[in-house]
Design an enzyme around this catalytic site. Structure first.
Site, PDB file in Angstrom:
ATOM      1  N   ASP A  33       0.823  -1.206   0.000  1.00  0.00           N
ATOM      2  CA  ASP A  33       0.000   0.000   0.000  1.00  0.00           C
ATOM      3  C   ASP A  33       0.858   1.256   0.000  1.00  0.00           C
ATOM      4  OD1 ASP A  33      -2.203  -1.499  -0.073  1.00  0.00           O
ATOM      5  OD2 ASP A  33      -2.883  -1.092   1.985  1.00  0.00           O
ATOM      6  N   PHE A  36       2.557   1.937  -3.310  1.00  0.00           N
ATOM      7  CA  PHE A  36       1.562   2.435  -4.251  1.00  0.00           C
ATOM      8  C   PHE A  36       1.239   3.908  -3.955  1.00  0.00           C
ATOM      9  CE2 PHE A  36      -2.752   3.285  -5.641  1.00  0.00           C
ATOM     10  CZ  PHE A  36      -2.738   2.787  -6.945  1.00  0.00           C
ATOM     11  N   SER A  82     -34.186  -5.561 -22.567  1.00  0.00           N
ATOM     12  CA  SER A  82     -34.183  -6.358 -21.340  1.00  0.00           C
ATOM     13  C   SER A  82     -34.291  -7.830 -21.733  1.00  0.00           C
ATOM     14  CB  SER A  82     -35.313  -5.934 -20.420  1.00  0.00           C
ATOM     15  OG  SER A  82     -36.522  -6.184 -21.071  1.00  0.00           O
ATOM     16  N   LEU A  83     -34.325  -8.703 -20.742  1.00  0.00           N
ATOM     17  CA  LEU A  83     -34.328 -10.137 -21.018  1.00  0.00           C
ATOM     18  C   LEU A  83     -35.642 -10.751 -20.581  1.00  0.00           C
ATOM     19  CD1 LEU A  83     -30.789 -11.068 -19.646  1.00  0.00           C
ATOM     20  CD2 LEU A  83     -31.490 -11.117 -22.032  1.00  0.00           C
ATOM     21  N   GLU A 116     -23.848 -17.117 -17.934  1.00  0.00           N
ATOM     22  CA  GLU A 116     -23.223 -16.115 -17.060  1.00  0.00           C
ATOM     23  C   GLU A 116     -24.085 -15.883 -15.824  1.00  0.00           C
ATOM     24  OE1 GLU A 116     -23.222 -12.625 -19.543  1.00  0.00           O
ATOM     25  OE2 GLU A 116     -21.909 -13.558 -21.031  1.00  0.00           O
ATOM     26  N   LYS A 118     -26.303 -13.726 -13.365  1.00  0.00           N
ATOM     27  CA  LYS A 118     -27.072 -12.491 -13.543  1.00  0.00           C
ATOM     28  C   LYS A 118     -26.768 -11.597 -12.349  1.00  0.00           C
ATOM     29  CE  LYS A 118     -31.569 -10.780 -14.944  1.00  0.00           C
ATOM     30  NZ  LYS A 118     -31.586  -9.589 -14.100  1.00  0.00           N
ATOM     31  N   ASP A 120     -26.647  -8.648  -9.750  1.00  0.00           N
ATOM     32  CA  ASP A 120     -27.744  -7.844  -9.227  1.00  0.00           C
ATOM     33  C   ASP A 120     -27.274  -6.422  -8.945  1.00  0.00           C
ATOM     34  OD1 ASP A 120     -30.293  -7.356  -8.542  1.00  0.00           O
ATOM     35  OD2 ASP A 120     -30.283  -8.514  -6.684  1.00  0.00           O
ATOM     36  N   TYR A 225     -18.757  -5.530 -14.179  1.00  0.00           N
ATOM     37  CA  TYR A 225     -18.377  -6.573 -15.143  1.00  0.00           C
ATOM     38  C   TYR A 225     -19.050  -6.257 -16.466  1.00  0.00           C
ATOM     39  CZ  TYR A 225     -16.322  -9.843 -11.757  1.00  0.00           C
ATOM     40  OH  TYR A 225     -15.530 -10.447 -10.830  1.00  0.00           O
ATOM     41  N   LYS A 317     -34.051 -16.994 -13.638  1.00  0.00           N
ATOM     42  CA  LYS A 317     -34.031 -16.351 -12.321  1.00  0.00           C
ATOM     43  C   LYS A 317     -34.139 -17.402 -11.215  1.00  0.00           C
ATOM     44  CE  LYS A 317     -35.078 -12.189 -11.797  1.00  0.00           C
ATOM     45  NZ  LYS A 317     -35.903 -11.175 -12.434  1.00  0.00           N
ATOM     46  N   CYS A 415     -22.377 -28.476  28.791  1.00  0.00           N
ATOM     47  CA  CYS A 415     -21.598 -29.164  29.829  1.00  0.00           C
ATOM     48  C   CYS A 415     -20.761 -28.201  30.669  1.00  0.00           C
ATOM     49  CB  CYS A 415     -20.711 -30.232  29.213  1.00  0.00           C
ATOM     50  SG  CYS A 415     -19.303 -29.552  28.311  1.00  0.00           S
ATOM     51  N   CYS A 430     -16.454 -26.436  22.149  1.00  0.00           N
ATOM     52  CA  CYS A 430     -16.530 -26.876  23.535  1.00  0.00           C
ATOM     53  C   CYS A 430     -15.362 -27.819  23.765  1.00  0.00           C
ATOM     54  CB  CYS A 430     -17.860 -27.604  23.758  1.00  0.00           C
ATOM     55  SG  CYS A 430     -17.834 -28.761  25.127  1.00  0.00           S
ATOM     56  N   CYS A 436     -19.069 -34.137  27.241  1.00  0.00           N
ATOM     57  CA  CYS A 436     -20.172 -33.209  26.958  1.00  0.00           C
ATOM     58  C   CYS A 436     -21.356 -33.993  26.395  1.00  0.00           C
ATOM     59  CB  CYS A 436     -19.725 -32.141  25.968  1.00  0.00           C
ATOM     60  SG  CYS A 436     -21.065 -31.062  25.445  1.00  0.00           S
TER      61      CYS A 436
HETATM   62  S1  IVH Z   1     -27.345  -9.318 -21.051  1.00  0.00           S
HETATM   63  C1  IVH Z   1     -30.578  -7.777 -24.152  1.00  0.00           C
HETATM   64  N1  IVH Z   1     -25.975 -10.371 -19.096  1.00  0.00           N
HETATM   65  O1  IVH Z   1     -30.223  -8.060 -16.429  1.00  0.00           O
HETATM   66  C2  IVH Z   1     -30.249  -7.614 -22.721  1.00  0.00           C
HETATM   67  N2  IVH Z   1     -27.685  -8.831 -18.530  1.00  0.00           N
HETATM   68  O2  IVH Z   1     -33.038  -8.386 -17.424  1.00  0.00           O
HETATM   69  C3  IVH Z   1     -28.785  -7.789 -22.509  1.00  0.00           C
HETATM   70  N3  IVH Z   1     -27.881  -8.375 -16.149  1.00  0.00           N
HETATM   71  O3  IVH Z   1     -30.676  -4.928 -17.858  1.00  0.00           O
HETATM   72  C4  IVH Z   1     -28.481  -8.018 -21.104  1.00  0.00           C
HETATM   73  N4  IVH Z   1     -26.262  -9.693 -15.506  1.00  0.00           N
HETATM   74  O4  IVH Z   1     -28.862  -5.141 -16.079  1.00  0.00           O
HETATM   75  C5  IVH Z   1     -26.974  -9.541 -19.426  1.00  0.00           C
HETATM   76  N5  IVH Z   1     -24.643 -11.368 -17.486  1.00  0.00           N
HETATM   77  C6  IVH Z   1     -25.632 -10.540 -17.816  1.00  0.00           C
HETATM   78  C7  IVH Z   1     -26.338  -9.792 -16.848  1.00  0.00           C
HETATM   79  C8  IVH Z   1     -27.376  -8.958 -17.249  1.00  0.00           C
HETATM   80  C9  IVH Z   1     -27.176  -8.846 -15.106  1.00  0.00           C
HETATM   81  C10 IVH Z   1     -29.028  -7.442 -16.040  1.00  0.00           C
HETATM   82  C11 IVH Z   1     -28.892  -6.238 -16.929  1.00  0.00           C
HETATM   83  C12 IVH Z   1     -30.127  -6.204 -17.766  1.00  0.00           C
HETATM   84  C13 IVH Z   1     -31.054  -7.118 -17.036  1.00  0.00           C
HETATM   85  C14 IVH Z   1     -31.967  -7.793 -18.054  1.00  0.00           C
END
Ligand code: IVH
Length: 674
Positions: A33, A36, A82-83, A116, A118, A120, A225, A317, A415, A430, A436
């Site tokens: 540290d 750096f 979105s997915l 991958e 998902k 949060d 990521y 999910k 005990c 213990c 015991c």
């Molecule tokens: S791919 C076409 N990869 O999930 C959508 N999304 O429900 C491309 N998320 O808004 C998204 N991990 O915020 C993708 N490995 C991952 C993810 C990911 C989290 C979130 C992202 C997106 C939401 C979709």
């Protein structure tokens, strides 16, 4: 002179950025540290004296400081979609079917998936022009987001300038999130300052990205990521698949989640989901599922989109098994090896159909991490058969007047022997050993359990009574119990007494592996016991082994080896073994243990499905292992055969689809008679 100063500044910027990349992206540390800090300080001083030489990718630009009046709107050149969600296995099977329906035979043959976690957190778009980070935006409604460039620039693992052979224009998309450790520390600090804590890491991450003062955002230590590419122009090495694109992003210096994996089939996807789900609570950040994507770009394009979600990807999910409840009290349970586990007694709450009133708090470290107190509201999670876990304290609901600290006992709650904390371990223990009562009862429970001696007529209640009445002290005493002794116990009738004695009687010829497991040697689980039983010809040989030789066996490390030697050396265990052996006869495997080359199923991978009649799930597994096979839970192209019982479902279909050999239970018994 000025040239050499400029060169020095450039060198400092490069070196600090390299160190930052190693630390935040690769998890590698090269400098202390203070080393750096010295480099950083030198650069800051020079920049103060020669502001004309400040480089756009200088790490000093990462500490924030810009205060905005509000966020400006960003219109995404390519919408951020979105997915679709899948919750059940069935939904994933259907996802795969929908994809295959749209592909030709050849396309299907080369179809590959990418799986991958998902993450949060929140989706972020980062635009690089000629390798320089020029703008970052939130997803917003997918069409319009907010300009959060200043804050995103403070995220340590996000490069301000790309390296390598990057495209002239590149929009990186990914998830910004907060690690659990950062979240825990942030909430503790907020609580101390009487500020409202965040409800979860996702809210904390979102709140941090939307800070007008980027200095605050910088303090929040977010992570990121990358998971896809939006706009890309003039790529020197064009990508033909998602996995290639991620590798490309990594080569430009962007962080990619290390848990991503290739998957060839639905079975692989489901196996990936199961693996990640099992690791979920141990991950340093929160995830709420996994995402599956078709890897090849040409296939993605062919599959296209339905309304606002791609057909080529889906989020699987995790089913919400969470609930909020109150910690009424904390008890301390003493386990078989003396480990003292704090258990939260909860206000009973229904979690996905099951009433939960206890949750484990593991150990002192975990209690400190969670900052949980008696009286707190907590989020609990139930997963499969495991004991419910406390995942987070709802600090935002804490009433300081009503909570009190959890105090660890100084002596064993059962005990009264002193309690010790073992060096290098989080657990308190213990020191009473078999004096015991709790340890004795737990050890008996383990001894009689199904995978050990399988004495099924002896439940927990009876064992407790036996120990409390002084009838039984250790496992060997079970074999000298008489009917007359049993009949003296309250509520023990003729019939129960006969049952108990009959099931003890039945256990007098245990298999070697079950017997080793039943001894309850620390760290020796069922699998290790099985390995030991196949490696050693007799108990005598096992007892005479050295720690050094134990370690030569696959899967046995130094800790386990020492526990084994320690156990067989202890006078108490020697005495117990001698007494046990006067009552029982170990049944050794018939096969010569080292003769593995003759195993008929060696190097094969088997999967079992459906209802079997001759075998239980345990015994078929055992049988397959003894024939040399590996047993897996999911069908893939690497599966040798599927043993299909009655009512076999999706696994059977999958096996047929992949051309995996299918065998019925009867066929199996004919081919491999016991
Ligand atoms: S791919 C076409 N990869 O999930 C959508 N999304 O429900 C491309 N998320 O808004 C998204 N991990 O915020 C993708 N490995 C991952 C993810 C990911 C989290 C979130 C992202 C997106 C939401 C979709």
């Amino acid at each position: 002179m000025s040239e050499s100063i400029e060169a020095r500044m450039r060198a400092l910027v490069d070196e600090i950025n390299r160190q930052n990349y190693n630390y935040h992206v690769l998890d590698q540390i090269e400098l202390t540290d203070s080393e750096f800090d010295a480099l950083f300080q030198e650069l800051k001083t020079l920049e103060g004296q020669y502001p004309q030489y400040i480089l756009p990718n200088s790490p000093t630009q990462k500490v924030g400081g810009t205060i905005l009046k509000g966020f400006t709107e960003v219109i995404h050149e390519m919408p951020m979609l979105s997915l679709d969600n899948a919750f059940k296995e069935e939904d994933v099977v259907k996802f795969d079917e929908r994809i295959r329906e749209k592909l030709t035979r050849d396309e299907m043959a080369r179809l590959n998936y990418w799986a991958e976690p998902k993450l949060d957190g929140l989706a972020i778009s980062i635009l690089y022009e000629n390798g320089v980070l020029v703008r970052a935006a939130t997803r917003g409604d997918g069409v319009r987001g907010e300009d959060v460039t200043e804050n995103v620039k403070t995220i340590r693992c996000i490069p301000l300038v790309l390296k390598g052979d990057f495209p002239s224009r590149l929009e990186v998309r990914g998830e910004a999130f907060m690690r659990r450790s950062v979240f825990d520390a942030l909430n503790a600090a907020r609580l101390k300052k009487h500020e409202k804590p965040f409800a979860n890491p996702r809210n904390a991450a979102a709140g941090s990205i939307r800070q007008l003062d980027s200095k605050i955002a910088a303090e929040r230590q977010l992570s990121f990521y990358a998971y896809s590419i939006g706009i890309i122009e003039n790529n020197p090495k064009p990508f033909s698949a998602h996995s290639e694109a991620l590798a490309g992003l990594a080569s430009y210096g962007l962080p990619i989640c290390p848990l991503n994996e290739r998957a060839a089939s639905v079975a692989d996807l489901l196996a990936y989901q199961a693996k990640i789900l099992a690791e979920r609570d141990q991950l340093p950040y929160e995830i709420d599922g996994v995402v599956y994507k078709v890897d090849q770009y040409d296939l993605q394009e062919k599959l296209g989109f339905v309304s606002r979600a791609p057909r080529f990807a889906i989020a699987h999910k995790f089913v919400a098994m969470e609930a909020r409840t109150t910690v009424l009290d904390v008890d301390f349970q003493v386990g078989r090896t003396g480990v003292i586990t704090p258990v939260a007694r909860l206000e009973p709450v229904n979690v996905a159909g099951v009433m939960v009133s206890n949750a484990t708090l593991h150990n002192e470290d975990e209690i400190n991490r969670l900052q949980v107190m008696i009286g707190d509201e907590v989020m609990i999670r139930r997963a499969g058969d495991v004991i419910p876990q406390v995942i987070r304290v709802a600090l935002e609901h804490r009433d300081e007047e009503k909570v009190r600290a959890i105090i660890f006992p100084k002596t064993c709650p059962v005990c009264d022997s002193p309690v010790e904390r073992v060096e290098g371990e989080a657990a308190l223990r213990c020191t009473g050993g078999f004096s015991c009562k709790a340890q004795r009862i737990e050890r008996l429970k383990h001894f009689v359990s199904r995978k050990a001696m399988d004495i099924d007529g002896l439940g927990e209640k009876w064992l407790e009574i036996f120990v409390n009445e002084g009838l039984v002290e250790d496992p060997a005493d079970l074999y000298t119990l008489t009917k007359a002794q049993l009949l003296e116990l309250p509520r023990m009738g003729e019939k129960s007494a006969d049952n108990v004695l009959a099931s003890i009687e039945k256990s007098r010829t245990p298999r070697f592996a079950s017997f080793i497991y039943a001894l309850g040697i620390r760290e020796t689980g069922e699998a290790t016991a099985r390995v030991l039983a196949s490696e050693y010809a007799s108990l005598a040989a096992l007892r005479a082994e050295t720690a050094e030789n134990f370690q030569k066996i696959d899967d046995i490390g130094p800790v386990m080896a020492n526990h084994l030697v320690e156990f067989f050396k202890q006078p108490q265990s020697c005495e117990l073994l001698e007494r046990l052996l006067t009552h029982i006869t170990i049944e050794y495997p018939v096969m010569a243990p080292k003769d593995v080359t003759e195993l008929p199923l060696l190097d094969q991978t088997w999967v079992v499905t459906g209802t079997l009649h001759h075998f239980t799930r345990e015994s078929i597994k055992e049988r397959l292992l003894s024939l040399g096979a590996k047993v897996s839970g999911a069908i893939s192209k690497n599966t040798t055969a599927l043993l299909a019982g009655e009512k076999a479902g999706s696994k059977l279909a999958k096996a047929q689809e992949l051309g995996v050999m299918v065998m019925s239970e009867d066929e199996f018994l004919v081919k491999y008679p016991e």
